[in-house]
Design a protein around this motif. Sequence first.
Motif, PDB file in Angstrom:
ATOM      1  N   LEU A  29       9.760  -9.573  -0.189  1.00  0.00           N
ATOM      2  CA  LEU A  29       9.997  -8.146  -0.377  1.00  0.00           C
ATOM      3  C   LEU A  29      11.336  -7.931  -1.070  1.00  0.00           C
ATOM      4  CD1 LEU A  29       8.994  -6.677   3.122  1.00  0.00           C
ATOM      5  CD2 LEU A  29       7.549  -6.859   1.083  1.00  0.00           C
ATOM      6  N   ARG A  30      11.458  -6.780  -1.749  1.00  0.00           N
ATOM      7  CA  ARG A  30      12.738  -6.326  -2.281  1.00  0.00           C
ATOM      8  C   ARG A  30      13.197  -5.129  -1.464  1.00  0.00           C
ATOM      9  NH1 ARG A  30      14.858  -7.092  -7.276  1.00  0.00           N
ATOM     10  NH2 ARG A  30      15.459  -4.900  -7.249  1.00  0.00           N
ATOM     11  N   HIS A  31      14.480  -5.103  -1.158  1.00  0.00           N
ATOM     12  CA  HIS A  31      15.040  -3.988  -0.398  1.00  0.00           C
ATOM     13  C   HIS A  31      16.220  -3.436  -1.180  1.00  0.00           C
ATOM     14  CE1 HIS A  31      17.222  -1.689   2.597  1.00  0.00           C
ATOM     15  NE2 HIS A  31      16.213  -1.804   3.436  1.00  0.00           N
ATOM     16  N   ASP A  32      16.037  -2.258  -1.747  1.00  0.00           N
ATOM     17  CA  ASP A  32      17.094  -1.597  -2.505  1.00  0.00           C
ATOM     18  C   ASP A  32      17.519  -0.326  -1.789  1.00  0.00           C
ATOM     19  OD1 ASP A  32      17.041  -3.385  -4.855  1.00  0.00           O
ATOM     20  OD2 ASP A  32      15.038  -2.560  -5.132  1.00  0.00           O
ATOM     21  N   THR A  33      18.725   0.090  -2.062  1.00  0.00           N
ATOM     22  CA  THR A  33      19.246   1.332  -1.502  1.00  0.00           C
ATOM     23  C   THR A  33      19.580   2.284  -2.640  1.00  0.00           C
ATOM     24  OG1 THR A  33      20.189   0.171   0.398  1.00  0.00           O
ATOM     25  CG2 THR A  33      21.024   2.363  -0.064  1.00  0.00           C
ATOM     26  N   ASP A  34      19.100   3.486  -2.541  1.00  0.00           N
ATOM     27  CA  ASP A  34      19.390   4.493  -3.556  1.00  0.00           C
ATOM     28  C   ASP A  34      20.899   4.714  -3.597  1.00  0.00           C
ATOM     29  OD1 ASP A  34      19.773   6.893  -5.002  1.00  0.00           O
ATOM     30  OD2 ASP A  34      17.744   7.541  -4.520  1.00  0.00           O
ATOM     31  N   PRO A  35      21.544   4.467  -4.727  1.00  0.00           N
ATOM     32  CA  PRO A  35      23.012   4.561  -4.773  1.00  0.00           C
ATOM     33  C   PRO A  35      23.539   5.975  -4.572  1.00  0.00           C
ATOM     34  CG  PRO A  35      22.114   4.287  -6.974  1.00  0.00           C
ATOM     35  CD  PRO A  35      20.974   4.082  -6.019  1.00  0.00           C
ATOM     36  N   LEU A  36      22.728   6.983  -4.860  1.00  0.00           N
ATOM     37  CA  LEU A  36      23.166   8.360  -4.667  1.00  0.00           C
ATOM     38  C   LEU A  36      22.833   8.882  -3.276  1.00  0.00           C
ATOM     39  CD1 LEU A  36      22.265   9.975  -8.112  1.00  0.00           C
ATOM     40  CD2 LEU A  36      24.383   8.864  -7.389  1.00  0.00           C
ATOM     41  N   ASN A  85       0.806  -1.217   0.000  1.00  0.00           N
ATOM     42  CA  ASN A  85       0.000   0.000   0.000  1.00  0.00           C
ATOM     43  C   ASN A  85       0.841   1.269   0.000  1.00  0.00           C
ATOM     44  OD1 ASN A  85      -3.109  -0.470   0.283  1.00  0.00           O
ATOM     45  ND2 ASN A  85      -2.146  -2.089   1.490  1.00  0.00           N
ATOM     46  N   GLY A  86       2.144   1.131  -0.255  1.00  0.00           N
ATOM     47  CA  GLY A  86       2.959   2.315  -0.483  1.00  0.00           C
ATOM     48  C   GLY A  86       3.994   2.653   0.564  1.00  0.00           C
ATOM     49  N   ALA A  87       4.113   1.862   1.628  1.00  0.00           N
ATOM     50  CA  ALA A  87       5.140   2.121   2.647  1.00  0.00           C
ATOM     51  C   ALA A  87       6.472   1.563   2.151  1.00  0.00           C
ATOM     52  CB  ALA A  87       4.748   1.469   3.971  1.00  0.00           C
ATOM     53  N   THR A  88       7.365   2.426   1.709  1.00  0.00           N
ATOM     54  CA  THR A  88       8.594   1.983   1.054  1.00  0.00           C
ATOM     55  C   THR A  88       9.830   2.063   1.938  1.00  0.00           C
ATOM     56  OG1 THR A  88       8.906   4.198   0.153  1.00  0.00           O
ATOM     57  CG2 THR A  88       7.729   2.609  -1.220  1.00  0.00           C
ATOM     58  N   SER A  89       9.669   2.417   3.187  1.00  0.00           N
ATOM     59  CA  SER A  89      10.809   2.496   4.102  1.00  0.00           C
ATOM     60  C   SER A  89      10.397   1.946   5.457  1.00  0.00           C
ATOM     61  CB  SER A  89      11.274   3.945   4.256  1.00  0.00           C
ATOM     62  OG  SER A  89      10.307   4.698   4.980  1.00  0.00           O
ATOM     63  N   PRO A  90      11.366   1.521   6.289  1.00  0.00           N
ATOM     64  CA  PRO A  90      11.026   1.029   7.623  1.00  0.00           C
ATOM     65  C   PRO A  90      10.239   2.043   8.439  1.00  0.00           C
ATOM     66  CG  PRO A  90      13.283   0.440   7.080  1.00  0.00           C
ATOM     67  CD  PRO A  90      12.801   1.349   5.983  1.00  0.00           C
ATOM     68  N   GLU A 120      22.594   6.819   0.072  1.00  0.00           N
ATOM     69  CA  GLU A 120      22.700   5.489   0.640  1.00  0.00           C
ATOM     70  C   GLU A 120      21.826   5.279   1.876  1.00  0.00           C
ATOM     71  OE1 GLU A 120      26.797   4.656   1.213  1.00  0.00           O
ATOM     72  OE2 GLU A 120      27.258   4.636  -0.937  1.00  0.00           O
ATOM     73  N   ARG A 121      21.371   6.330   2.480  1.00  0.00           N
ATOM     74  CA  ARG A 121      20.500   6.182   3.638  1.00  0.00           C
ATOM     75  C   ARG A 121      19.020   6.169   3.252  1.00  0.00           C
ATOM     76  NH1 ARG A 121      23.297  10.091   8.266  1.00  0.00           N
ATOM     77  NH2 ARG A 121      25.326   9.033   8.289  1.00  0.00           N
ATOM     78  N   ARG A 122      18.742   6.104   1.964  1.00  0.00           N
ATOM     79  CA  ARG A 122      17.355   6.088   1.504  1.00  0.00           C
ATOM     80  C   ARG A 122      16.988   4.684   1.031  1.00  0.00           C
ATOM     81  NH1 ARG A 122      15.078   6.662  -3.721  1.00  0.00           N
ATOM     82  NH2 ARG A 122      12.893   7.278  -3.661  1.00  0.00           N
ATOM     83  N   PRO A 123      16.404   3.855   1.906  1.00  0.00           N
ATOM     84  CA  PRO A 123      16.001   2.509   1.497  1.00  0.00           C
ATOM     85  C   PRO A 123      14.721   2.557   0.671  1.00  0.00           C
ATOM     86  CG  PRO A 123      15.349   2.874   3.764  1.00  0.00           C
ATOM     87  CD  PRO A 123      16.097   4.109   3.333  1.00  0.00           C
ATOM     88  N   VAL A 124      14.594   1.620  -0.240  1.00  0.00           N
ATOM     89  CA  VAL A 124      13.388   1.501  -1.059  1.00  0.00           C
ATOM     90  C   VAL A 124      12.913   0.045  -0.956  1.00  0.00           C
ATOM     91  CG1 VAL A 124      12.354   1.755  -3.328  1.00  0.00           C
ATOM     92  CG2 VAL A 124      14.219   3.280  -2.635  1.00  0.00           C
ATOM     93  N   ILE A 125      11.786  -0.164  -0.284  1.00  0.00           N
ATOM     94  CA  ILE A 125      11.254  -1.499  -0.064  1.00  0.00           C
ATOM     95  C   ILE A 125       9.997  -1.663  -0.911  1.00  0.00           C
ATOM     96  CG2 ILE A 125      10.362  -3.125   1.660  1.00  0.00           C
ATOM     97  CD1 ILE A 125      11.930  -1.563   3.766  1.00  0.00           C
ATOM     98  N   THR A 126       9.932  -2.753  -1.671  1.00  0.00           N
ATOM     99  CA  THR A 126       8.786  -3.013  -2.534  1.00  0.00           C
ATOM    100  C   THR A 126       8.367  -4.474  -2.415  1.00  0.00           C
ATOM    101  OG1 THR A 126      10.298  -3.410  -4.387  1.00  0.00           O
ATOM    102  CG2 THR A 126       9.324  -1.217  -4.215  1.00  0.00           C
ATOM    103  N   VAL A 127       7.143  -4.769  -2.850  1.00  0.00           N
ATOM    104  CA  VAL A 127       6.640  -6.141  -2.860  1.00  0.00           C
ATOM    105  C   VAL A 127       7.194  -6.869  -4.081  1.00  0.00           C
ATOM    106  CG1 VAL A 127       4.562  -7.559  -3.071  1.00  0.00           C
ATOM    107  CG2 VAL A 127       4.554  -5.551  -1.604  1.00  0.00           C
TER     108      VAL A 127
END
Length: 510
Positions: A312-319, A280-285, A321-328
């Motif tokens: 789940l997928r957990h990616d980190t914005d390479p530019l 439902n759109g919550a992409t970070s802890p 690094e403290r911005r996690p992106v979590i998706t289904v």
Amino acid sequence: MTSLQKPDRVLSREAEWAALAQFVRHPDPSLRLGVVSGRRRVGKSFLLRAFTEATGGLYVSAVAEEAVVPARRRLAAEIARYAGIGPDLVADASWESLLSTAIELTARHGAGGAPGAFVIDELPYWIAHSPELPGLLQLLYDQSQAGQGAAGGGRVIVCGSAMSVMNELLSGTKALRGRAAIDMRLHPFDLDTTARHWGIDDPAAALGVHAILGGAPGYRRLSNAEPPRTSAELGDWAAATVLDPRQALFSGSEAEYLLREDPKFTGSALHYAIINAVANGATSPAKIGGLLEQPRSALARPVDALVSAGYLRHDTDPLWERRPVITVADPIIRFHNLITVPQRDLVETGQSREAWRRSRPTFAARVLGPHFESCARSWLRARADPALRGEAGLVTSTVVNDRKGQAKHEIDVVALDKRSGRAHISFIGEAKATLTRRGTADLDRLDRLKALLAEHGHDTTSSVLALFSTEGFRPDLVDAARRRGDVLLVDLPTLLGASDPPVVPGFTGA
């Protein structure tokens, strides 16, 4: 020794087939072990059955909730059939004896003078009642390495869908750690292969099906409706399949099935709540914790477990690094939470077409749009001319801050190579799944994004600018791209491989 040809019925999977063939045909005279894993429906069993047949080996699949004695006897029956002997000769043998016999037989009777593969599919079902099985495989492996026992040059492949179990097979102090020659995770089909698998010629219809179900080939057999031939037919197809509670492909049933397939998460309300929050759109802890009214620290372990298990997928914005992106990870779970659940009353009372009609704006914005962006990134990684990526080692999405405008801008597709905090960016792209063709205003936005990245100290001097569009491009944009020579225009047919790479005249590469 003859080569192992992949049969035509196995779509794609060239790299996976080549790795399996190399594993089986390796000259090592000792026993070799391999692990194959992947989520339900991705085609593991189909691939391994075809591979076992090609090698002249033995394939056996464990059965859920089967007791230990029937499981051993069924394996014994498969061994007897393979060897051409009466089943009574091995009916009451132990696990160790059965495994040793199967390995010895397949090592000696494979096709083309090479060992045949001995495949144990859905191994976690057997481990549930016989946890000693990985240890027995370790014992046979170690004996073979020491020149003892009868395992000889056998080739054993174990496979499973319960990712938490499969991941642990080779971890820490587990029995098979350091003993498996391959550890292959099978992924769903890409957009192009999915279209061929379903027999869909229309690119927009193929994108719609892929956005709803993903590329898991097993869903094709569950569909009782003909695939949509055009995007206009997508709604009728969805109403007759994923939005019909009477069908096996109903999103509610399938989402429940996927979420309960792993024994580690069965019955865990917290894990289900996390997945629903992300869908439902919550992409970070922090956002997940906000929706669930849980402290972020309490969610770290369950989120990591869901990522490890493939939910789940957990990616980190390479530019950033403290911005996690979590998706289904599973599109059908995303579809269920965003489309089916809000329209549950209509769906359950047989009004699936009306449910689809009301959900179309949500589907376009929150399902089709993000999925098209993902397909654009996948195309750049795997199908585009490598020159477009240049020396970039990573294709992802990112955000860039506009310090003057005090705003953040999302970039759908970026290829970069980051060194010492400064990134060399070779590709900057936007992907739009809207009802309008893209024009020069979109190119102006890309120019602005390129300038912002440069302001942050990143190297964009050779960046290619790209627009991905489901509806095509206006003539003014096409003319501008031709004049500039640093712009790519990528439409749906290109993403599906139906047209040549979209390098405009004058384009010189990254």
